[in-house]
Design a protein around this motif. Structure first.
Motif, PDB file in Angstrom:
ATOM      1  N   TRP A  47       0.693  -1.241  -0.040  1.00 44.15           N
ATOM      2  CA  TRP A  47      -0.097   0.011   0.073  1.00 44.15           C
ATOM      3  C   TRP A  47       0.697   1.265   0.095  1.00 44.15           C
ATOM      4  O   TRP A  47       0.764   2.270  -0.763  1.00 44.15           O
ATOM      5  N   GLU A  48       1.940   1.292   0.760  1.00 39.23           N
ATOM      6  CA  GLU A  48       2.889   2.422   0.896  1.00 39.23           C
ATOM      7  C   GLU A  48       3.647   2.492  -0.450  1.00 39.23           C
ATOM      8  O   GLU A  48       3.752   3.763  -0.906  1.00 39.23           O
ATOM      9  N   LEU A  49       4.060   1.450  -0.813  1.00 37.98           N
ATOM     10  CA  LEU A  49       4.809   1.622  -2.284  1.00 37.98           C
ATOM     11  C   LEU A  49       4.050   2.217  -3.505  1.00 37.98           C
ATOM     12  O   LEU A  49       4.472   2.866  -4.133  1.00 37.98           O
ATOM     13  N   ALA A  50       2.460   1.723  -3.314  1.00 42.34           N
ATOM     14  CA  ALA A  50       1.675   2.191  -4.328  1.00 42.34           C
ATOM     15  C   ALA A  50       0.997   3.791  -4.012  1.00 42.34           C
ATOM     16  O   ALA A  50       0.715   4.455  -4.926  1.00 42.34           O
ATOM     17  N   GLY A  51       1.453   4.203  -2.882  1.00 44.79           N
ATOM     18  CA  GLY A  51       0.834   5.413  -2.583  1.00 44.79           C
ATOM     19  C   GLY A  51       1.813   6.540  -1.753  1.00 44.79           C
ATOM     20  O   GLY A  51       2.769   6.993  -2.518  1.00 44.79           O
ATOM     21  N   GLU A  52       1.874   6.854  -0.508  1.00 42.57           N
ATOM     22  CA  GLU A  52       2.352   7.917   0.010  1.00 42.57           C
ATOM     23  C   GLU A  52       4.203   7.625   0.434  1.00 42.57           C
ATOM     24  O   GLU A  52       4.711   8.662   0.358  1.00 42.57           O
ATOM     25  N   ARG A  53       4.386   6.239   0.488  1.00 46.20           N
ATOM     26  CA  ARG A  53       5.543   5.849   0.545  1.00 46.20           C
ATOM     27  C   ARG A  53       6.349   6.439   1.956  1.00 46.20           C
ATOM     28  O   ARG A  53       7.350   6.995   1.921  1.00 46.20           O
ATOM     29  N   ARG A  54       5.628   6.252   3.140  1.00 44.33           N
ATOM     30  CA  ARG A  54       5.952   6.889   4.298  1.00 44.33           C
ATOM     31  C   ARG A  54       7.213   5.813   4.770  1.00 44.33           C
ATOM     32  O   ARG A  54       6.883   4.660   4.939  1.00 44.33           O
ATOM     33  N   PRO A  55       8.122   6.644   4.810  1.00 42.69           N
ATOM     34  CA  PRO A  55       9.549   5.668   5.198  1.00 42.69           C
ATOM     35  C   PRO A  55       9.242   4.977   6.551  1.00 42.69           C
ATOM     36  O   PRO A  55       9.967   3.840   6.723  1.00 42.69           O
ATOM     37  N   LEU A  56       8.863   5.379   7.577  1.00 39.56           N
ATOM     38  CA  LEU A  56       8.585   4.605   8.776  1.00 39.56           C
ATOM     39  C   LEU A  56       7.809   3.417   8.600  1.00 39.56           C
ATOM     40  O   LEU A  56       8.084   2.503   9.200  1.00 39.56           O
ATOM     41  N   VAL A  57       6.604   3.664   7.827  1.00 45.03           N
ATOM     42  CA  VAL A  57       5.871   2.065   7.680  1.00 45.03           C
ATOM     43  C   VAL A  57       6.498   1.295   6.821  1.00 45.03           C
ATOM     44  O   VAL A  57       6.736   0.087   7.334  1.00 45.03           O
ATOM     45  N   LEU A  58       7.350   1.703   5.914  1.00 40.59           N
ATOM     46  CA  LEU A  58       8.165   0.810   5.011  1.00 40.59           C
ATOM     47  C   LEU A  58       9.389   0.089   5.985  1.00 40.59           C
ATOM     48  O   LEU A  58       9.430  -1.016   5.786  1.00 40.59           O
ATOM     49  N   ALA A  59       9.778   0.789   6.652  1.00 40.61           N
ATOM     50  CA  ALA A  59      11.026   0.449   7.803  1.00 40.61           C
ATOM     51  C   ALA A  59      10.430  -0.640   8.442  1.00 40.61           C
ATOM     52  O   ALA A  59      11.036  -1.701   8.733  1.00 40.61           O
ATOM     53  N   GLY A  60       9.121  -0.258   9.197  1.00 39.96           N
ATOM     54  CA  GLY A  60       8.448  -1.083  10.318  1.00 39.96           C
ATOM     55  C   GLY A  60       8.127  -2.510   9.739  1.00 39.96           C
ATOM     56  O   GLY A  60       8.369  -3.316  10.166  1.00 39.96           O
ATOM     57  N   ALA A  61       7.539  -2.157   8.244  1.00 41.62           N
ATOM     58  CA  ALA A  61       7.155  -3.660   7.685  1.00 41.62           C
ATOM     59  C   ALA A  61       8.412  -4.566   7.456  1.00 41.62           C
ATOM     60  O   ALA A  61       8.290  -5.690   7.348  1.00 41.62           O
ATOM     61  N   ALA A  62       9.239  -4.013   6.664  1.00 42.11           N
ATOM     62  CA  ALA A  62      10.503  -4.524   6.653  1.00 42.11           C
ATOM     63  C   ALA A  62      11.255  -5.098   7.456  1.00 42.11           C
ATOM     64  O   ALA A  62      11.826  -6.451   7.531  1.00 42.11           O
ATOM     65  N   LEU A  63      11.107  -4.525   8.622  1.00 37.08           N
ATOM     66  CA  LEU A  63      12.006  -5.020  10.081  1.00 37.08           C
ATOM     67  C   LEU A  63      11.282  -6.235  10.522  1.00 37.08           C
ATOM     68  O   LEU A  63      11.964  -7.069  10.802  1.00 37.08           O
ATOM     69  N   HIS A  64       9.974  -5.984  10.415  1.00 36.44           N
ATOM     70  CA  HIS A  64       9.296  -7.139  11.037  1.00 36.44           C
ATOM     71  C   HIS A  64       9.276  -8.418   9.888  1.00 36.44           C
ATOM     72  O   HIS A  64       9.631  -9.477  10.594  1.00 36.44           O
ATOM     73  N   LEU A  65       9.304  -8.246   8.778  1.00 37.19           N
ATOM     74  CA  LEU A  65       9.355  -9.253   7.731  1.00 37.19           C
ATOM     75  C   LEU A  65      10.797 -10.141   7.821  1.00 37.19           C
ATOM     76  O   LEU A  65      10.935 -11.254   7.865  1.00 37.19           O
ATOM     77  N   ALA A 117       7.055  -0.442  17.177  1.00 33.79           N
ATOM     78  CA  ALA A 117       7.259   1.027  17.415  1.00 33.79           C
ATOM     79  C   ALA A 117       7.081   1.778  16.176  1.00 33.79           C
ATOM     80  O   ALA A 117       6.559   2.774  16.304  1.00 33.79           O
ATOM     81  N   LEU A 118       7.956   1.409  15.266  1.00 37.72           N
ATOM     82  CA  LEU A 118       7.885   2.376  14.079  1.00 37.72           C
ATOM     83  C   LEU A 118       6.658   2.358  13.237  1.00 37.72           C
ATOM     84  O   LEU A 118       6.310   3.473  12.946  1.00 37.72           O
ATOM     85  N   LEU A 119       5.812   1.291  13.614  1.00 37.67           N
ATOM     86  CA  LEU A 119       4.416   1.192  12.623  1.00 37.67           C
ATOM     87  C   LEU A 119       3.532   2.017  13.475  1.00 37.67           C
ATOM     88  O   LEU A 119       2.658   2.703  13.142  1.00 37.67           O
ATOM     89  N   VAL A 120       3.545   1.779  14.991  1.00 33.96           N
ATOM     90  CA  VAL A 120       2.844   2.648  15.754  1.00 33.96           C
ATOM     91  C   VAL A 120       2.930   4.140  15.542  1.00 33.96           C
ATOM     92  O   VAL A 120       1.967   4.948  15.298  1.00 33.96           O
ATOM     93  N   VAL A 121       4.402   4.436  15.491  1.00 36.16           N
ATOM     94  CA  VAL A 121       4.529   6.119  15.272  1.00 36.16           C
ATOM     95  C   VAL A 121       3.999   6.404  13.954  1.00 36.16           C
ATOM     96  O   VAL A 121       3.403   7.570  13.702  1.00 36.16           O
ATOM     97  N   ALA A 122       4.128   5.643  13.016  1.00 41.48           N
ATOM     98  CA  ALA A 122       3.951   6.127  11.543  1.00 41.48           C
ATOM     99  C   ALA A 122       2.339   5.910  11.178  1.00 41.48           C
ATOM    100  O   ALA A 122       1.878   7.000  10.662  1.00 41.48           O
ATOM    101  N   LEU A 123       1.756   4.973  11.809  1.00 47.10           N
ATOM    102  CA  LEU A 123       0.298   4.945  11.605  1.00 47.10           C
ATOM    103  C   LEU A 123      -0.490   5.831  12.501  1.00 47.10           C
ATOM    104  O   LEU A 123      -1.538   6.167  11.998  1.00 47.10           O
ATOM    105  N   ALA A 124       0.290   6.338  13.478  1.00 46.79           N
ATOM    106  CA  ALA A 124      -0.358   7.232  14.451  1.00 46.79           C
ATOM    107  C   ALA A 124      -0.613   8.594  13.499  1.00 46.79           C
ATOM    108  O   ALA A 124      -0.932   9.737  14.063  1.00 46.79           O
ATOM    109  N   GLY A 125       0.286   8.708  12.552  1.00 49.78           N
ATOM    110  CA  GLY A 125       0.258  10.023  12.047  1.00 49.78           C
ATOM    111  C   GLY A 125       1.430  10.984  12.328  1.00 49.78           C
ATOM    112  O   GLY A 125       1.647  12.128  11.863  1.00 49.78           O
ATOM    113  N   THR A 126       2.264  10.361  13.225  1.00 45.51           N
ATOM    114  CA  THR A 126       3.492  11.255  13.580  1.00 45.51           C
ATOM    115  C   THR A 126       5.033  10.975  12.610  1.00 45.51           C
ATOM    116  O   THR A 126       6.032  11.465  12.778  1.00 45.51           O
ATOM    117  N   GLY A 127       4.862   9.855  11.904  1.00 44.53           N
ATOM    118  CA  GLY A 127       5.858   9.436  11.143  1.00 44.53           C
ATOM    119  C   GLY A 127       5.871  10.058   9.620  1.00 44.53           C
ATOM    120  O   GLY A 127       5.585   9.778   8.883  1.00 44.53           O
TER     121      GLY A 127
END
Length: 127
Positions: A47-65, A117-127
């Motif tokens: 979703w992020e790669l197709a849209g906004e590309r918020r770095p913290l969301v991408l980093a959080g998802a990649a770190l989990h995977l 932590a990265l995903l919470v910060v990013a999805l809460a709108g502060t990242g």
């Protein structure tokens, strides 16, 4: 706290206990949570790669995977599989297993916490 407790048991008892834990873990409730989190991370990243590309969301998802799922598949599961065939006389293998499994589990735990932590910060709108 679990691994030090298992490590305090005599070798054969520790091996038997961990073998039991490994059998019980691979059941639908755990697998649904474990694989479900991975699927959600893949969906978030897509979703992020197709849209906004918020770095913290991408980093959080990649770190989990990589840090949680990848370490589990590449390190912890092979160790568990090797221990599954061990008998109570494999005390040397048990000591090596404890050391290596705990080290990889520490990596997995740190990656999971950081990813969350990265995903919470990013999805809460502060990242």
């Amino acid at each position: 706290m679990v691994m030090p407790a298992l490590g305090a048991l005599p070798g054969p008892a520790g091996i038997a206990a961990m073998q039991s834990v490994n059998r019980v873990a691979v059941r639908p409730p755990f697998m649904a949570l474990f694989l479900g989190a991975a699927v959600l991370c893949l969906l978030l990243a897509g979703w992020e790669l197709a849209g906004e590309r918020r770095p913290l969301v991408l980093a959080g998802a990649a770190l989990h995977l990589v840090g949680a799922v990848g370490v589990t598949v590449a390190a912890n599961v092979p160790l568990n599989d090797a221990l599954a065939g061990a008998d109570g006389s494999a005390v040397q293998q048990w000591g090596d297993y404890l050391r290596r499994w705990t080290a990889w589990n520490t990596v997995r735990t740190a990656a999971s916490l950081a990813a969350g932590a990265l995903l919470v910060v990013a999805l809460a709108g502060t990242g």
